[in-house]
Design an enzyme around this catalytic site. Structure first.
Site, mmCIF file in Angstrom:
data_model
loop_
_atom_site.group_PDB
_atom_site.id
_atom_site.type_symbol
_atom_site.label_atom_id
_atom_site.label_comp_id
_atom_site.label_asym_id
_atom_site.label_seq_id
_atom_site.Cartn_x
_atom_site.Cartn_y
_atom_site.Cartn_z
ATOM 1 C CE1 TYR A 131 -3.329 -2.717 0.196
ATOM 2 C CE2 TYR A 131 -3.641 -2.261 2.525
ATOM 3 C CZ TYR A 131 -3.968 -2.969 1.393
ATOM 4 O OH TYR A 131 -4.952 -3.932 1.454
ATOM 5 C CG PHE A 165 -13.681 -3.805 -2.113
ATOM 6 C CD1 PHE A 165 -12.850 -2.777 -1.679
ATOM 7 C CD2 PHE A 165 -13.346 -4.478 -3.277
ATOM 8 C CE1 PHE A 165 -11.696 -2.426 -2.390
ATOM 9 C CE2 PHE A 165 -12.198 -4.138 -3.993
ATOM 10 C CZ PHE A 165 -11.378 -3.115 -3.549
ATOM 11 N N PRO A 166 -16.303 -4.007 2.145
ATOM 12 C CG PRO A 166 -16.046 -3.248 4.340
ATOM 13 C CD PRO A 166 -15.262 -3.580 3.109
ATOM 14 C CG LEU A 167 -18.847 0.169 3.684
ATOM 15 C CD1 LEU A 167 -18.478 1.523 4.253
ATOM 16 C CD2 LEU A 167 -20.160 -0.317 4.261
ATOM 17 N N GLY A 220 -16.418 -1.028 -2.060
ATOM 18 C CA GLY A 220 -15.142 -0.645 -2.637
ATOM 19 C C GLY A 220 -15.251 0.615 -3.469
ATOM 20 C CG PHE A 221 -12.206 1.430 -5.996
ATOM 21 C CD1 PHE A 221 -11.599 2.475 -5.317
ATOM 22 C CD2 PHE A 221 -11.540 0.227 -6.074
ATOM 23 C CE1 PHE A 221 -10.346 2.323 -4.734
ATOM 24 C CE2 PHE A 221 -10.286 0.059 -5.502
ATOM 25 C CZ PHE A 221 -9.686 1.102 -4.834
ATOM 26 N N PRO A 267 -19.704 2.122 -4.779
ATOM 27 C CG PRO A 267 -19.854 4.282 -3.930
ATOM 28 C CD PRO A 267 -19.418 3.515 -5.136
#
Length: 287
Positions: free
Chosen positions: A64, A213-215, A217-218, A220
């Site tokens: 990262y 990516f629980p929400l 990720g890129f 929504p």
């Protein structure tokens, strides 16, 4: 100082007790997870606030940035509290264009483990996940060679526990025939539930499942049912989505990321949202 008052309480991952509400450090790097953040002091503040809130499960990777998030974690939190557990990943690199090429050769994996140790300022890594799949789904095939490399590093005392990322059930079983697996980190959320059978299988084994990516990720999350339940509960869709994950199975651990202290606090509060039975039934029907 682990707080059991965080949403979901705690989970036993090997011999590590972690808060089910964790923090993912990916967004502490610059745009597109590349380069330094615009405000390094703000990134340091987010990590310190996470620990102050009682979170003791931080997810990171040396690629990262690259290197950026691990260096910020060390700056913010070292020397680390005794009960703080940092989970990292190996198996990829960042190239000059910001791509994520795989790095699964034995020497690459060994170097990655040593790089994580050096940049985090640790003598042993609590958990190392082997990432072997694509962006958001597994790539079928044997993972024996790379996982065996990590198992050897574990035997050398450089890693306490091993995990997997972006894998299918067959790859989990193959890895477990080599060494114990304490967690699996895959793409999963309320609207992307291909892993439902794997979540349940791991729960029966006492293995943690950590959705990335629980929400969404890129992209929504988009769901009419989710929007309807959120409106009825006077909550945001993202709050409902986080709370649903904690309700979904006791082995699910959350690692939503943010570069904002305010947003971090919102995520923690959101995960504590109570979901009545009718709302759960409606949410469980989303496919």
């Amino acid at each position: 100082m682990t707080s059991t008052s965080l949403p979901g309480g705690t989970f036993r991952m090997g011999d590590l007790t972690v808060t089910r509400m964790g923090y993912g450090a990916m967004q502490l790097a610059g745009p597109h997870v590349f380069g330094p953040p615009a405000d390094r002091a703000a990134a340091v503040a987010v990590l310190r606030e996470a620990v102050d809130l009682g979170i003791n499960h931080i997810d990171t990777a040396d690629y990262y940035g690259p290197y950026v998030t691990n260096e910020i974690i060390r700056e913010a939190l070292h020397p680390y509290p005794d009960d703080l557990h940092i989970v990292t990943k190996v198996g990829a690199l960042r190239d000059a264009e910001g791509n994520w090429p795989p790095a699964l050769a034995p020497e690459q994996l060994r170097q990655a483990v040593h790089d994580n140790l050096d940049r985090l300022g640790l003598d042993v890594l609590d958990v190392v996940n082997l990432r072997v799949g694509g962006f958001d789904r597994p790539t079928p095939g044997s993972i024996e060679e790379p996982f065996t490399v990590l198992a050897e590093l574990q035997q050398q005392g450089l890693i306490k526990h091993l995990g997997l990322s972006t894998v299918n059930a067959e790859q989990v079983a193959e890895a477990q025939s080599i060494a114990p697996v304490v967690c699996v980190q895959n793409f999963y959320n309320i609207a992307n539930r291909d892993d439902d059978p794997l979540v349940d299988s791991l729960a029966a084994q006492g293995v943690a499942y950590v959705p990335y990516f629980p929400l969404g990720g890129f992209t929504p999350l988009q769901s009419e049912e989710l929007q309807a339940v959120a409106a009825r509960l006077e909550a945001t869709p993202l709050a409902v989505a986080l709370a649903w994950l904690l309700h979904r199975s006791p082995n699910i651990l959350l690692i939503p990321g943010t570069s904002s202290v305010a947003h971090l606090r919102e995520n923690v509060a959101a995960a504590a949202l109570a979901l009545p039975e009718d709302a759960l039934a409606e949410l469980n029907s989303i496919d």
